[in-house]
Design a protein around this motif. Structure first.
Motif, PDB file in Angstrom:
ATOM      1  N   GLY A  97       0.265  -1.237   0.057  1.00  0.00           N
ATOM      2  CA  GLY A  97       0.370   0.057   0.168  1.00  0.00           C
ATOM      3  C   GLY A  97       0.773   1.628   0.116  1.00  0.00           C
ATOM      4  N   GLU A  98       2.244   0.956   0.883  1.00  0.00           N
ATOM      5  CA  GLU A  98       2.884   1.727   0.284  1.00  0.00           C
ATOM      6  C   GLU A  98       3.280   2.762  -0.845  1.00  0.00           C
ATOM      7  OE1 GLU A  98       3.534   4.677   2.640  1.00  0.00           O
ATOM      8  OE2 GLU A  98       2.851   3.556   4.568  1.00  0.00           O
ATOM      9  N   VAL A  99       4.029   1.721  -0.985  1.00  0.00           N
ATOM     10  CA  VAL A  99       4.721   1.652  -2.272  1.00  0.00           C
ATOM     11  C   VAL A  99       3.919   2.037  -3.431  1.00  0.00           C
ATOM     12  CG1 VAL A  99       5.602  -0.314  -3.751  1.00  0.00           C
ATOM     13  CG2 VAL A  99       6.792  -0.215  -1.513  1.00  0.00           C
ATOM     14  N   VAL A 100       3.326   1.786  -3.654  1.00  0.00           N
ATOM     15  CA  VAL A 100       2.570   1.801  -4.730  1.00  0.00           C
ATOM     16  C   VAL A 100       1.647   3.016  -4.920  1.00  0.00           C
ATOM     17  CG1 VAL A 100       1.676  -0.416  -5.216  1.00  0.00           C
ATOM     18  CG2 VAL A 100       0.068   1.172  -3.762  1.00  0.00           C
ATOM     19  N   MET A 101       2.116   4.175  -3.397  1.00  0.00           N
ATOM     20  CA  MET A 101       1.797   5.654  -3.330  1.00  0.00           C
ATOM     21  C   MET A 101       2.676   6.714  -3.737  1.00  0.00           C
ATOM     22  SD  MET A 101      -2.517   5.012  -2.930  1.00  0.00           S
ATOM     23  CE  MET A 101      -2.196   7.044  -2.908  1.00  0.00           C
ATOM     24  N   LEU A 102       3.663   5.774  -4.063  1.00  0.00           N
ATOM     25  CA  LEU A 102       4.792   6.051  -4.365  1.00  0.00           C
ATOM     26  C   LEU A 102       3.892   7.158  -5.258  1.00  0.00           C
ATOM     27  CD1 LEU A 102       7.966   4.213  -3.243  1.00  0.00           C
ATOM     28  CD2 LEU A 102       6.990   6.208  -2.316  1.00  0.00           C
ATOM     29  N   SER A 103       5.317   8.559  -5.821  1.00  0.00           N
ATOM     30  CA  SER A 103       5.237   9.516  -6.763  1.00  0.00           C
ATOM     31  C   SER A 103       6.289  10.244  -6.726  1.00  0.00           C
ATOM     32  CB  SER A 103       3.814  10.509  -6.767  1.00  0.00           C
ATOM     33  OG  SER A 103       4.189  11.633  -7.065  1.00  0.00           O
ATOM     34  N   PRO A 104       7.400  10.481  -7.616  1.00  0.00           N
ATOM     35  CA  PRO A 104       6.407   9.266  -8.759  1.00  0.00           C
ATOM     36  C   PRO A 104       6.939   8.012  -9.010  1.00  0.00           C
ATOM     37  CG  PRO A 104       9.260  10.060  -8.954  1.00  0.00           C
ATOM     38  CD  PRO A 104       8.599  10.563  -7.755  1.00  0.00           C
ATOM     39  N   LYS A 105       6.056   6.874  -9.396  1.00  0.00           N
ATOM     40  CA  LYS A 105       5.851   5.837  -9.540  1.00  0.00           C
ATOM     41  C   LYS A 105       6.930   4.921  -9.351  1.00  0.00           C
ATOM     42  CE  LYS A 105       2.062   2.108  -9.414  1.00  0.00           C
ATOM     43  NZ  LYS A 105       2.910   0.521 -10.660  1.00  0.00           N
ATOM     44  N   PRO A 106       7.195   4.036  -8.724  1.00  0.00           N
ATOM     45  CA  PRO A 106       8.475   2.887  -8.614  1.00  0.00           C
ATOM     46  C   PRO A 106       8.217   2.516 -10.489  1.00  0.00           C
ATOM     47  CG  PRO A 106       8.289   2.903  -7.079  1.00  0.00           C
ATOM     48  CD  PRO A 106       7.653   4.080  -7.200  1.00  0.00           C
ATOM     49  N   ALA A 107       9.030   0.933 -10.786  1.00  0.00           N
ATOM     50  CA  ALA A 107       9.241  -0.258 -10.727  1.00  0.00           C
ATOM     51  C   ALA A 107       8.828  -0.456 -10.487  1.00  0.00           C
ATOM     52  CB  ALA A 107      10.107  -0.143 -11.726  1.00  0.00           C
ATOM     53  N   ILE A 108       7.723  -1.876  -9.717  1.00  0.00           N
ATOM     54  CA  ILE A 108       7.643  -2.765  -8.710  1.00  0.00           C
ATOM     55  C   ILE A 108       7.821  -4.312  -9.204  1.00  0.00           C
ATOM     56  CG2 ILE A 108       6.685  -3.723  -6.422  1.00  0.00           C
ATOM     57  CD1 ILE A 108       4.717  -1.082  -6.972  1.00  0.00           C
ATOM     58  N   LEU A 109       9.420  -4.645  -8.636  1.00  0.00           N
ATOM     59  CA  LEU A 109      10.224  -6.426  -8.649  1.00  0.00           C
ATOM     60  C   LEU A 109       9.371  -6.773  -7.486  1.00  0.00           C
ATOM     61  CD1 LEU A 109      13.594  -5.718  -9.978  1.00  0.00           C
ATOM     62  CD2 LEU A 109      11.853  -6.911 -11.483  1.00  0.00           C
ATOM     63  N   VAL A 110       9.313  -8.176  -8.078  1.00  0.00           N
ATOM     64  CA  VAL A 110       8.081  -9.014  -7.103  1.00  0.00           C
ATOM     65  C   VAL A 110       9.270  -9.934  -7.130  1.00  0.00           C
ATOM     66  CG1 VAL A 110       6.650 -10.604  -5.939  1.00  0.00           C
ATOM     67  CG2 VAL A 110       6.059  -8.157  -6.969  1.00  0.00           C
ATOM     68  N   TYR A 111      10.231 -11.154  -6.115  1.00  0.00           N
ATOM     69  CA  TYR A 111      11.117 -12.257  -6.077  1.00  0.00           C
ATOM     70  C   TYR A 111       9.840 -12.785  -5.540  1.00  0.00           C
ATOM     71  CZ  TYR A 111      12.711 -10.611  -1.581  1.00  0.00           C
ATOM     72  OH  TYR A 111      13.354 -10.620   0.080  1.00  0.00           O
ATOM     73  N   ALA A 112      10.167 -13.992  -5.778  1.00  0.00           N
ATOM     74  CA  ALA A 112       9.351 -15.147  -5.256  1.00  0.00           C
ATOM     75  C   ALA A 112      10.876 -16.730  -5.686  1.00  0.00           C
ATOM     76  CB  ALA A 112       8.176 -15.560  -5.958  1.00  0.00           C
ATOM     77  N   HIS A 113      10.717 -17.637  -4.928  1.00  0.00           N
ATOM     78  CA  HIS A 113      10.943 -18.960  -5.009  1.00  0.00           C
ATOM     79  C   HIS A 113      10.458 -19.251  -5.796  1.00  0.00           C
ATOM     80  CE1 HIS A 113      12.381 -18.301  -0.347  1.00  0.00           C
ATOM     81  NE2 HIS A 113      11.381 -18.717  -0.234  1.00  0.00           N
ATOM     82  N   SER A 114       8.989 -19.307  -6.625  1.00  0.00           N
ATOM     83  CA  SER A 114       8.469 -20.263  -8.001  1.00  0.00           C
ATOM     84  C   SER A 114       7.976 -18.917  -7.912  1.00  0.00           C
ATOM     85  CB  SER A 114       8.132 -21.829  -8.017  1.00  0.00           C
ATOM     86  OG  SER A 114       7.199 -21.540  -6.464  1.00  0.00           O
ATOM     87  N   ALA A 115       7.575 -18.567  -9.595  1.00  0.00           N
ATOM     88  CA  ALA A 115       6.530 -17.897 -10.451  1.00  0.00           C
ATOM     89  C   ALA A 115       5.673 -18.734 -11.178  1.00  0.00           C
ATOM     90  CB  ALA A 115       7.184 -16.980 -10.526  1.00  0.00           C
ATOM     91  N   THR A 116       3.908 -18.635 -10.427  1.00  0.00           N
ATOM     92  CA  THR A 116       3.130 -19.114 -11.130  1.00  0.00           C
ATOM     93  C   THR A 116       2.461 -18.099 -11.978  1.00  0.00           C
ATOM     94  OG1 THR A 116       1.365 -18.336  -9.527  1.00  0.00           O
ATOM     95  CG2 THR A 116       2.988 -21.046  -9.369  1.00  0.00           C
ATOM     96  N   PHE A 117       1.796 -18.877 -13.166  1.00  0.00           N
ATOM     97  CA  PHE A 117       1.075 -17.137 -13.947  1.00  0.00           C
ATOM     98  C   PHE A 117       0.179 -16.259 -13.123  1.00  0.00           C
ATOM     99  CE2 PHE A 117      -2.302 -15.568 -16.413  1.00  0.00           C
ATOM    100  CZ  PHE A 117      -2.181 -15.311 -17.366  1.00  0.00           C
TER     101      PHE A 117
END
Length: 138
Positions: free
Chosen positions: A72-92
């Motif tokens: 919620g905090e990150v998506v409100m940043l201005s200017p909006k950064p590119a958000i990378l999510v990291y995971a052990h595995s990525a499903t569709f």
């Protein structure tokens, strides 16, 4: 190219046990890391109005409420950064969910130097492109 990389600021939410590894990697890429592991640690950086080109977030945290507070905090940043999510595995489902929520991409662990650097540079380039497009529209 190195001059531009020195200006790339990365806000990374990472567990304490891997913070030093991620910090070392990001510094070795010539980027500026700011690392936190909770919403409480993130809040002062958000309130300070700091600009980040990329935010690196885990797909999950032990405390789900904390993860949603961070998102919620990150998506409100201005200017909006590119958000990378990291995971052990990525499903569709994870990948499409991240994109639908406004994230840039999902990267799969392990976060090797090559994989992490490539993902951060692509995300930062996307941020730069969207920032310049927003300026053109004004």
């Amino acid at each position: 190219m190195p001059e531009k990389a020195e200006q790339i600021r990365i806000l990374a939410v990472v567990a304490p046990e891997i913070q030093e590894q991620i910090r070392s990697q990001i510094i070795s890429f010539g980027m500026i890391p700011v690392l936190v592991n909770s919403a409480a640690q993130l809040a002062p950086h958000i309130r300070a109005g700091e600009v980040y080109q990329v935010v690196l977030l885990p797909a999950s945290l032990p405390n789900t409420e904390d993860w949603w507070a961070i998102w919620g905090e990150v998506v409100m940043l201005s200017p909006k950064p590119a958000i990378l999510v990291y995971a052990h595995s990525a499903t569709f489902q994870l990948w499409s969910g991240v994109l639908e929520a406004g994230g840039y991409d999902v990267i799969v662990e392990p976060l090797t130097d090559e994989k992490l650097k490539d993902a951060l540079l692509r995300a930062a380039a996307s941020y730069g492109k969207s920032s310049s497009e927003n300026l053109d529209q004004e």
